[in-house]
Design an enzyme around this catalytic site. Structure first.
Site, PDB file in Angstrom:
ATOM      1  N   LYS A  13      35.557-120.508  23.318  1.00 13.95           N
ATOM      2  CA  LYS A  13      35.727-120.150  24.745  1.00 13.95           C
ATOM      3  C   LYS A  13      34.414-120.275  25.522  1.00 13.95           C
ATOM      4  O   LYS A  13      34.380-120.827  26.614  1.00 13.95           O
ATOM      5  CB  LYS A  13      36.280-118.728  24.871  1.00 13.95           C
ATOM      6  CG  LYS A  13      37.644-118.522  24.243  1.00 13.95           C
ATOM      7  CD  LYS A  13      38.173-117.125  24.475  1.00 13.95           C
ATOM      8  CE  LYS A  13      37.334-116.062  23.797  1.00 13.95           C
ATOM      9  NZ  LYS A  13      37.366-116.166  22.320  1.00 13.95           N
ATOM     10  N   HIS A  25      39.371-109.339  26.378  1.00 16.77           N
ATOM     11  CA  HIS A  25      38.467-110.260  25.690  1.00 16.77           C
ATOM     12  C   HIS A  25      38.805-111.687  26.123  1.00 16.77           C
ATOM     13  O   HIS A  25      39.918-112.172  25.905  1.00 16.77           O
ATOM     14  CB  HIS A  25      38.627-110.128  24.169  1.00 16.77           C
ATOM     15  CG  HIS A  25      37.778-111.078  23.396  1.00 16.77           C
ATOM     16  ND1 HIS A  25      36.398-111.056  23.440  1.00 16.77           N
ATOM     17  CD2 HIS A  25      38.110-112.094  22.564  1.00 16.77           C
ATOM     18  CE1 HIS A  25      35.920-112.003  22.667  1.00 16.77           C
ATOM     19  NE2 HIS A  25      36.940-112.657  22.116  1.00 16.77           N
ATOM     20  N   ARG A  53      55.190-130.203  25.911  1.00 14.59           N
ATOM     21  CA  ARG A  53      54.670-131.516  26.275  1.00 14.59           C
ATOM     22  C   ARG A  53      55.103-131.948  27.668  1.00 14.59           C
ATOM     23  O   ARG A  53      54.463-132.815  28.273  1.00 14.59           O
ATOM     24  CB  ARG A  53      55.129-132.574  25.258  1.00 14.59           C
ATOM     25  CG  ARG A  53      54.639-132.286  23.852  1.00 14.59           C
ATOM     26  CD  ARG A  53      55.058-133.384  22.893  1.00 14.59           C
ATOM     27  NE  ARG A  53      54.476-134.665  23.245  1.00 14.59           N
ATOM     28  CZ  ARG A  53      54.724-135.807  22.591  1.00 14.59           C
ATOM     29  NH1 ARG A  53      55.547-135.788  21.562  1.00 14.59           N
ATOM     30  NH2 ARG A  53      54.160-136.920  22.969  1.00 14.59           N
ATOM     31  N   ASP A  79      33.052-113.362  27.511  1.00 20.49           N
ATOM     32  CA  ASP A  79      33.320-112.410  26.432  1.00 20.49           C
ATOM     33  C   ASP A  79      34.240-111.270  26.856  1.00 20.49           C
ATOM     34  O   ASP A  79      35.279-111.043  26.245  1.00 20.49           O
ATOM     35  CB  ASP A  79      32.022-111.845  25.849  1.00 20.49           C
ATOM     36  CG  ASP A  79      32.287-111.086  24.560  1.00 20.49           C
ATOM     37  OD1 ASP A  79      33.007-111.616  23.697  1.00 20.49           O
ATOM     38  OD2 ASP A  79      31.781-109.962  24.424  1.00 20.49           O
TER      39      ASP A  79
END
Length: 314
Positions: free
Chosen positions: A161, A140, A245, A179
């Site tokens: 998405k 998915h 980060r 999808d």
């Protein structure tokens, strides 16, 4: 177990069936390798891979017709075809003799011919079968080609998405699948993704419905297959969740045994995630070319402050 119909292979490679009484559509190939039965023509069948596509070229044809009597050829054909091979391909325009064709039909083995060279047929058959018989899985997510990098975008349902994929398409990148992504393991180093035939080129947008990316944005906005180079995991941002980060610690996701670089991107209102994914794709390519910005920063800090102090800061 996966399999490819012989009729499909014939259509893709350009092979013609000489044995009309045998239906190649009923024959399933389950092995991607091929075999040139050189030793088998001499009668050696130890370790014979009878499930492979058998290919005969100039060397084998010369041996059959110049080094064997008619009786020896009959014995050779009987031995070969009785092993229940899926087919026998004759390259370089060679035609089977009536004796060969009769014995092949007796054992239900299709004889296929082509004008192509043996090397060309071998490469085409192996490449086609290796792709279609490769281990596969459905995931998915969304697969997009961003600057030539295959980016698999994952995240929980409703996180955005498809909307991000649409924004990437508008920015000139290409959609492979929305999808559901079908992923095949082509080799130890390569995973290839494509869309299920039923959802090819389609995008689902909540509140609007189904859209055809190819029809809306043109043929340049879509792509049938794409090697997967990296994974983007979209996660809802919270102040208590830690996200990398600096980029000094690599994370990976394993798919079908292959490790792919994994980047977790926090999603929150106002963030342009499409631009972030573009930057991630370019940064990944830069790393593959030998330059890592995080390592460069670390070197600069070390040169300025010393190794121990740099470790505490970074």
């Amino acid at each position: 177990m996966n399999g490819v119909r012989l009729s499909t292979l014939m259509e893709k490679i350009g092979l013609k069936n000489i044995t009309k009484s045998i239906d190649p559509h009923e024959i399933i190939i389950r092995v991607s390798d091929i075999n040139r039965p050189a030793l088998q023509l001499t009668g050696y069948y130890d370790h014979f891979e009878n499930k492979r596509v058998q290919i005969i070229g100039n060397v084998e044809q010369t041996y059959l017709h110049n080094k064997m009597t008619h009786e020896q050829r009959v014995e050779c054909y009987e031995a070969l075809f009785s092993k229940q091979i899926p087919c026998l391909v004759l390259c370089r325009g060679y035609l089977p003799t009536k004796t060969m064709a009769d014995i092949a039909e007796k054992y239900g083995v299709p004889l296929l011919i082509t004008q192509k060279s043996t090397a060309e047929v071998t490469a085409s058959v192996v490449r086609f079968l290796s792709y279609h018989l490769a281990p596969s899985i459905c995931i998915h997510g969304v697969l997009v080609d961003v600057y030539g990098e295959g980016v698999l975008i994952k995240g929980e349902s409703g996180i955005g998405k498809s909307e991000i994929a649409l924004e990437l398409i508008k920015r000139g990148h290409r959609l492979v699948s929305d999808d559901v992504v079908e992923i095949k393991k082509i080799s130890q180093d390569e995973l290839v993704g494509t869309a299920p035939e039923i959802t090819k080129y389609l995008i689902e947008l909540r509140g609007i419905g189904i859209m055809d990316a190819k029809a809306l944005f043109g043929i340049g906005s879509v792509k049938d297959t794409q090697s997967i180079d990296m994974v983007i995991s979209l996660e809802k941002w919270t102040k208590d969740t830690h996200f990398d980060r600096m980029g000094t610690h690599e994370s990976y996701e394993t798919i079908l045994g292959n490790q792919l670089p994994l980047y977790k991107i926090p999603v929150s209102p106002g963030r342009n995630v499409a631009i972030i994914i573009e930057s991630a794709a370019m940064n990944h390519r830069q790393k593959m070319m030998g330059y890592n910005a995080a390592e460069e920063l670390y070197k600069r800090v070390v040169n300025r402050m010393g190794h121990e102090e740099a470790e505490e800061i970074i």
